[in-house]
Design a protein around this motif. Sequence first.
Motif, PDB file in Angstrom:
ATOM      1  N   MET A 140       0.817  -1.207   0.000  1.00  0.00           N
ATOM      2  CA  MET A 140       0.000   0.000   0.000  1.00  0.00           C
ATOM      3  C   MET A 140       0.855   1.264   0.000  1.00  0.00           C
ATOM      4  SD  MET A 140      -3.229   0.907   2.472  1.00  0.00           S
ATOM      5  CE  MET A 140      -2.285   0.472   3.935  1.00  0.00           C
ATOM      6  N   LYS A 141       1.861   1.318   0.845  1.00  0.00           N
ATOM      7  CA  LYS A 141       2.630   2.557   0.961  1.00  0.00           C
ATOM      8  C   LYS A 141       3.490   2.825  -0.272  1.00  0.00           C
ATOM      9  CE  LYS A 141       6.944   1.172   3.278  1.00  0.00           C
ATOM     10  NZ  LYS A 141       7.855   1.501   4.390  1.00  0.00           N
ATOM     11  N   ASN A 142       3.770   1.806  -1.066  1.00  0.00           N
ATOM     12  CA  ASN A 142       4.618   1.982  -2.245  1.00  0.00           C
ATOM     13  C   ASN A 142       3.846   1.948  -3.563  1.00  0.00           C
ATOM     14  OD1 ASN A 142       7.424   2.070  -1.072  1.00  0.00           O
ATOM     15  ND2 ASN A 142       6.733   0.125  -0.210  1.00  0.00           N
ATOM     16  N   ALA A 143       2.520   1.859  -3.489  1.00  0.00           N
ATOM     17  CA  ALA A 143       1.716   1.754  -4.705  1.00  0.00           C
ATOM     18  C   ALA A 143       1.639   3.090  -5.446  1.00  0.00           C
ATOM     19  CB  ALA A 143       0.311   1.279  -4.351  1.00  0.00           C
ATOM     20  N   LYS A 144       1.527   2.996  -6.758  1.00  0.00           N
ATOM     21  CA  LYS A 144       1.259   4.184  -7.577  1.00  0.00           C
ATOM     22  C   LYS A 144      -0.163   4.655  -7.328  1.00  0.00           C
ATOM     23  CE  LYS A 144       2.095   7.061 -11.065  1.00  0.00           C
ATOM     24  NZ  LYS A 144       3.125   8.122 -11.007  1.00  0.00           N
ATOM     25  N   ALA A 145      -1.073   3.716  -7.120  1.00  0.00           N
ATOM     26  CA  ALA A 145      -2.469   4.013  -6.828  1.00  0.00           C
ATOM     27  C   ALA A 145      -3.081   2.796  -6.155  1.00  0.00           C
ATOM     28  CB  ALA A 145      -3.236   4.353  -8.101  1.00  0.00           C
ATOM     29  N   VAL A 146      -4.156   3.036  -5.404  1.00  0.00           N
ATOM     30  CA  VAL A 146      -4.922   1.949  -4.795  1.00  0.00           C
ATOM     31  C   VAL A 146      -6.360   2.062  -5.275  1.00  0.00           C
ATOM     32  CG1 VAL A 146      -5.767   0.940  -2.645  1.00  0.00           C
ATOM     33  CG2 VAL A 146      -3.437   1.848  -2.761  1.00  0.00           C
ATOM     34  N   GLN A 171      -9.234   3.566   2.706  1.00  0.00           N
ATOM     35  CA  GLN A 171      -9.409   4.985   2.383  1.00  0.00           C
ATOM     36  C   GLN A 171      -8.652   5.859   3.388  1.00  0.00           C
ATOM     37  OE1 GLN A 171     -13.625   6.141   1.635  1.00  0.00           O
ATOM     38  NE2 GLN A 171     -14.035   3.953   1.755  1.00  0.00           N
ATOM     39  N   GLU A 172      -8.707   5.459   4.668  1.00  0.00           N
ATOM     40  CA  GLU A 172      -8.021   6.222   5.713  1.00  0.00           C
ATOM     41  C   GLU A 172      -6.505   6.064   5.610  1.00  0.00           C
ATOM     42  OE1 GLU A 172     -11.085   6.049   9.422  1.00  0.00           O
ATOM     43  OE2 GLU A 172     -10.128   4.161   8.889  1.00  0.00           O
ATOM     44  N   LYS A 199      -0.799   9.519   1.725  1.00  0.00           N
ATOM     45  CA  LYS A 199      -0.909  10.398   0.552  1.00  0.00           C
ATOM     46  C   LYS A 199      -0.743   9.617  -0.754  1.00  0.00           C
ATOM     47  CE  LYS A 199       0.490  14.555   3.072  1.00  0.00           C
ATOM     48  NZ  LYS A 199       1.360  15.750   3.119  1.00  0.00           N
ATOM     49  N   VAL A 200      -1.262   8.396  -0.733  1.00  0.00           N
ATOM     50  CA  VAL A 200      -1.281   7.553  -1.929  1.00  0.00           C
ATOM     51  C   VAL A 200      -2.636   7.740  -2.615  1.00  0.00           C
ATOM     52  CG1 VAL A 200      -1.286   5.174  -2.780  1.00  0.00           C
ATOM     53  CG2 VAL A 200       0.312   5.864  -0.974  1.00  0.00           C
ATOM     54  N   PRO A 201      -2.686   8.009  -3.904  1.00  0.00           N
ATOM     55  CA  PRO A 201      -3.970   8.174  -4.594  1.00  0.00           C
ATOM     56  C   PRO A 201      -4.859   6.945  -4.409  1.00  0.00           C
ATOM     57  CG  PRO A 201      -2.174   8.915  -6.004  1.00  0.00           C
ATOM     58  CD  PRO A 201      -1.542   8.245  -4.817  1.00  0.00           C
ATOM     59  N   CYS A 202      -6.133   7.178  -4.104  1.00  0.00           N
ATOM     60  CA  CYS A 202      -7.058   6.095  -3.835  1.00  0.00           C
ATOM     61  C   CYS A 202      -8.352   6.313  -4.602  1.00  0.00           C
ATOM     62  CB  CYS A 202      -7.350   6.008  -2.332  1.00  0.00           C
ATOM     63  SG  CYS A 202      -8.476   4.679  -1.854  1.00  0.00           S
ATOM     64  N   LEU A 203      -8.810   5.284  -5.288  1.00  0.00           N
ATOM     65  CA  LEU A 203     -10.097   5.320  -5.983  1.00  0.00           C
ATOM     66  C   LEU A 203     -11.008   4.303  -5.310  1.00  0.00           C
ATOM     67  CD1 LEU A 203      -8.834   5.428  -9.684  1.00  0.00           C
ATOM     68  CD2 LEU A 203      -9.430   7.345  -8.186  1.00  0.00           C
ATOM     69  N   GLU A 244     -12.451  15.063   1.123  1.00  0.00           N
ATOM     70  CA  GLU A 244     -12.372  16.512   1.270  1.00  0.00           C
ATOM     71  C   GLU A 244     -10.971  16.986   1.617  1.00  0.00           C
ATOM     72  OE1 GLU A 244     -15.337  17.484   4.149  1.00  0.00           O
ATOM     73  OE2 GLU A 244     -16.952  16.537   3.005  1.00  0.00           O
ATOM     74  N   ILE A 245     -10.243  16.160   2.382  1.00  0.00           N
ATOM     75  CA  ILE A 245      -8.893  16.528   2.822  1.00  0.00           C
ATOM     76  C   ILE A 245      -7.836  15.650   2.173  1.00  0.00           C
ATOM     77  CG2 ILE A 245      -7.340  16.744   4.814  1.00  0.00           C
ATOM     78  CD1 ILE A 245      -9.824  17.196   6.551  1.00  0.00           C
ATOM     79  N   GLY A 246      -8.134  14.358   2.063  1.00  0.00           N
ATOM     80  CA  GLY A 246      -7.132  13.379   1.675  1.00  0.00           C
ATOM     81  C   GLY A 246      -7.025  13.113   0.187  1.00  0.00           C
ATOM     82  N   SER A 247      -6.480  11.953  -0.140  1.00  0.00           N
ATOM     83  CA  SER A 247      -6.131  11.594  -1.516  1.00  0.00           C
ATOM     84  C   SER A 247      -7.153  10.673  -2.169  1.00  0.00           C
ATOM     85  CB  SER A 247      -4.757  10.914  -1.525  1.00  0.00           C
ATOM     86  OG  SER A 247      -4.765   9.778  -0.653  1.00  0.00           O
ATOM     87  N   ASN A 248      -8.313  10.521  -1.551  1.00  0.00           N
ATOM     88  CA  ASN A 248      -9.331   9.579  -1.995  1.00  0.00           C
ATOM     89  C   ASN A 248     -10.343  10.236  -2.934  1.00  0.00           C
ATOM     90  OD1 ASN A 248     -10.936   7.223  -2.081  1.00  0.00           O
ATOM     91  ND2 ASN A 248     -12.106   7.850  -0.283  1.00  0.00           N
TER      92      ASN A 248
END
Length: 361
Positions: free
Chosen positions: A271-277, A285-286, A292-296, A309-313
């Motif tokens: 998770m911490k090294n992923a380009k995206a999740v 999500q948390e 600060k990894v992009p999350c969809l 609203e605040i994070g990368s999700n």
Amino acid sequence: MHLTIIAGARPNFVKIAPIIHAISHHNDQGAAKIDFCLVHTGQHYDEKMSGSFFKDLNIPLPDVNLNVGSHSHAEQTAKIMVAFEKHLMNQSTDCVLVVGDVNSTMACAIVAKKLGVKVVHVEGGLRSRDMRMPEEINRLLTDSITDYFFTTSALADTNLLNEGVTADRIFMVGNTMIDSLVNSLDKAVMPKVEHDIATAEYILLTLHRPSNVDDAHKLETLIETIDRIASGVKVLFPIHPRTASKLTNIERFDNIEFLSPLPYLEFLYLMKNAKAVVTDSGGIQEETTYLKVPCLTLRENTERPETIEIGSNQLIGNDLVALEKSLTAILSGNWKKGEVPPLWDGNASKRIVDHLAQLFN
């Protein structure tokens, strides 16, 4: 004081582990001692939740395992209530601490309240506004009888206040799942996978919600879309055997590498090294927001709006066009940076224990 801590599923243990650490630290400081009993309801059985799992989290094995097993929602809830009532009638305690939103959370809160025991809810106040989610029902019922709430955000506080909870019962402390993540980052273990995760980019995929995995055609379409969008970027997919059984000929996917479910520290590394999740998990999500990894998120709503609203999700729902557009943007380096919500600093559990000591001593 004596505290009974409830956990029913793997994410629950990730959330209560730092609370146990904070209790130990509190007791080492010579303050009024907090004794506790860790109760595992056995709601979810996972072979990965063996001694190695508890070793990863550096917590003791549960004092009690109710061994309820997997059943329908009604039968499982009933079995938990019967078994926990027997335990609680033989083990006096000052309060019962529940976390999250699984059946064990609701069932044990009801039992405790009916026996006149105070209930503390860690992660109180989260709301998705979607009554189709069993977790939302569990949250609402648990919070309706909770005595004290430890919340992850100001948004959760507002939800509770709007529902008539008085401010003196609400304590915004931060996020204990982030506590575990912070404590474990330097212990993360690179899993053994075919893809060269040490040097090459990859996408991490997780799916578990019935709305995404129970319909075989929908699942196939989703996986095919992700495989196509990845366009040469490897997608690592730790998949439950039940979900895998719904896919025909998994060898036909060009970019997806299917993995067995991973231990906590190995999944954390991915998770911490992923380009995206890409996920439908609430906890991920948390965690991606903190990292600060992009999350969809493949859901129509979330009980954790601060991650958007605040994070990368970003919520995607069932919109495969939006999924392609968003994943393409991430792979092109065009994604919001995101920030970490207030008090998601690794110290939520200390705040919880400090409050408990004041409330019950």
